[in-house]
Design an enzyme around this catalytic site. Structure first.
Site, short mmCIF file in Angstrom:
data_model
loop_
_atom_site.label_atom_id
_atom_site.label_comp_id
_atom_site.label_asym_id
_atom_site.label_seq_id
_atom_site.Cartn_x
_atom_site.Cartn_y
_atom_site.Cartn_z
N SER A 179 0.80 -1.22 0.00
CA SER A 179 0.00 0.00 0.00
C SER A 179 0.83 1.27 0.00
O SER A 179 0.37 2.30 -0.47
CB SER A 179 -0.97 -0.01 1.18
N HIS A 207 -5.27 -3.50 -3.04
CA HIS A 207 -4.86 -2.62 -4.13
C HIS A 207 -4.74 -3.35 -5.47
O HIS A 207 -4.30 -2.76 -6.46
CB HIS A 207 -3.54 -1.93 -3.79
N LYS A 239 -11.31 0.54 -2.58
CA LYS A 239 -10.33 1.05 -3.52
C LYS A 239 -10.92 1.03 -4.94
O LYS A 239 -11.80 1.82 -5.22
CB LYS A 239 -9.03 0.27 -3.39
C1 LIG Z 1 -7.20 -0.09 2.69
C2 LIG Z 1 -6.53 -1.35 3.08
C3 LIG Z 1 -7.10 -2.21 4.01
C4 LIG Z 1 -8.29 -1.84 4.84
O1 LIG Z 1 -9.45 -1.90 4.13
P1 LIG Z 1 -10.68 -1.02 4.63
O2 LIG Z 1 -11.85 -1.60 3.94
O3 LIG Z 1 -10.38 0.39 4.24
O4 LIG Z 1 -10.75 -1.17 6.13
C5 LIG Z 1 -6.51 -3.44 4.21
N1 LIG Z 1 -5.38 -3.78 3.57
C6 LIG Z 1 -4.77 -2.95 2.70
C7 LIG Z 1 -3.52 -3.39 2.01
C8 LIG Z 1 -5.33 -1.70 2.43
O5 LIG Z 1 -4.72 -0.86 1.60
#
Ligand SMILES: *Cc1c(COP(=O)(O)O)cnc(C)c1O
Length: 385
Positions: A179, A207, A239
């Site tokens: 991320s 992602h 995302k």
């Molecule tokens: C955004 C993210 C999460 C968390 O997901 P949410 O639905 O926003 O709680 C988990 N893992 C990664 C790698 C992320 O980028």
């Protein structure tokens, strides 16, 4: 030692402020898009995770606004009366799309990562994780009763040695696209290591889902492997899908075990059924989104080329996440502020979120080539100073 909340936090807050580490919430008053109104000003947004531009998609809004079969609230947890048939439909659509036996919805990705690790891993087991995993994966590991070990980022020789030297049941845990760095784990290599050592594998595709692989099916598809019984695929909707929530996909037995035993699934209100409906529509847009993925790819190439020409230090990322490393937190904040003055919103990411402060640029299929050229020009002005 007893005392007031103020006594505990006053000096910690002051310290953050003095180190350019103080965090603030930018106030948004427009729909999520490439052009946004933030703190009352118009900006071109280069830091959302809306990779395909679906967050504000008119078709999603339309479907939700016209619906008569659900209210906004789900009213209860899934095991009580919260499990609407839109949730069921979404789970079935995800499983058949991904080629797994089943899928299970979670209200957030954070909770899904807690649920899998807490539920699967018991005392005496070991979680072996990439050092740069997302905070929610780390918290999930810490919340389980298993031992927690980490290997250097993407160092599969080190991982392999660890797996070979333990008799404990191991769960390998990794982001697919990382991320904060944007680089990619080798899922084919990881499934092979897991199988060889009778370890289990959890892949966080937050992602990658919607972006990588055939029809956007994510990292397993990108590497041409199918998730097997001891592989767990976790994905999020916040995302590329442009909605919110998350899911775990895998075997029937895995999903049934999570339904029975996963506290972050059981003891929480189901996501809005209309969010499930919105996500069903987003899934269709993702499936037919080859053109959006091609546009995103062209945007990534344009930005990387432009920044490389300026001599900016880029990381080996082929994804929509393109970090520009900074000397320190103060430089990251200063650059971010100067870019804002030029009309570009690019977030400064600082310790403790990352070890080295950076600007984290994220691209979307919705960015126009002129907007990316404008950002590159603004970087050229920064480096002249
Ligand atoms: C955004 C993210 C999460 C968390 O997901 P949410 O639905 O926003 O709680 C988990 N893992 C990664 C790698 C992320 O980028």
């Amino acid at each position: 030692m007893k005392g007031s909340i103020k006594q505990r936090f006053q000096s910690r807050l002051a310290e953050r402020q003095s180190q350019a580490l103080y965090r603030q919430r930018p106030l948004v008053s427009s729909p999520q898009a490439v052009t946004m109104t933030i703190n009352g000003q118009a900006y071109i947004n280069f830091c959302s995770n809306d990779y395909l531009g679906l967050a504000g998609h008119p078709k999603i809004k339309d479907v939700v606004c016209k619906d008569k079969a659900a209210g906004w609230g789900s009213g209860a947890a899934h095991l009580v009366t919260g499990h609407h048939h839109y949730h069921q439909q979404l789970e079935q659509a995800l499983a058949s799309w991904l080629g797994t036996e089943r899928a299970l919805l979670f209200s957030t990705g954070y909770m899904a990562n807690l649920a899998v690790q807490q539920t699967l891993m018991q005392s005496g087991d070991v979680i072996i994780a990439d050092k740069l995993n997302h905070a929610s994966l780390i918290d999930g590991a810490l919340a389980s009763s298993a031992d927690f070990k980490r290997y250097p980022h993407l160092d599969y020789a080190a991982l392999s040695r660890r797996l070979a030297s333990t008799e404990q049941q191991a769960l390998i845990v990794t982001d697919s696209v990382f991320s904060m760095d944007g680089d990619l784990a080798d899922i084919a290599h990881l499934t092979q290591l897991a199988d060889q050592h009778q370890a289990w594998l959890l892949v966080d595709d937050a992602h990658a889902m919607g972006v990588l692989g055939e029809q956007g099916r994510g990292s397993f598809s990108h590497f041409g492997v199918m998730p097997a019984a001891d592989h767990i695929l976790m994905g999020t909707f916040g995302k590329a899908f442009g909605t919110s929530g998350a899911f775990v996909a895998g075997s029937d037995l895995l999903i049934e075990s999570l339904i029975q035993f996963a506290r972050p699934f059981i003891y929480t209100t189901a996501m809005s059924p209309l969010n499930a409906l919105a996500t069903l529509t987003a899934l269709e847009l993702v499936q037919e989104g080859d053109q959006l993925r091609a546009r995103l790819k062209a945007n990534i190439t344009q930005l990387r080329q432009g920044l490389a020409d300026l001599g900016m230090p880029l990381l080996p990322s082929a994804s929509a996440i393109q970090p520009v490393l900074c000397r320190d937190a103060a430089q990251a904040v200063s650059w971010s502020e100067q870019l804002k003055t030029a009309g570009f919103w690019v977030a400064a990411i600082r310790p403790p979120t990352v070890a080295q402060a950076r600007l984290r640029i994220t691209l979307s299929a919705s960015h126009q080539p002129e907007q990316i050229a404008g950002l590159i020009e603004a970087f050229a002005q920064l480096t002249k100073q």
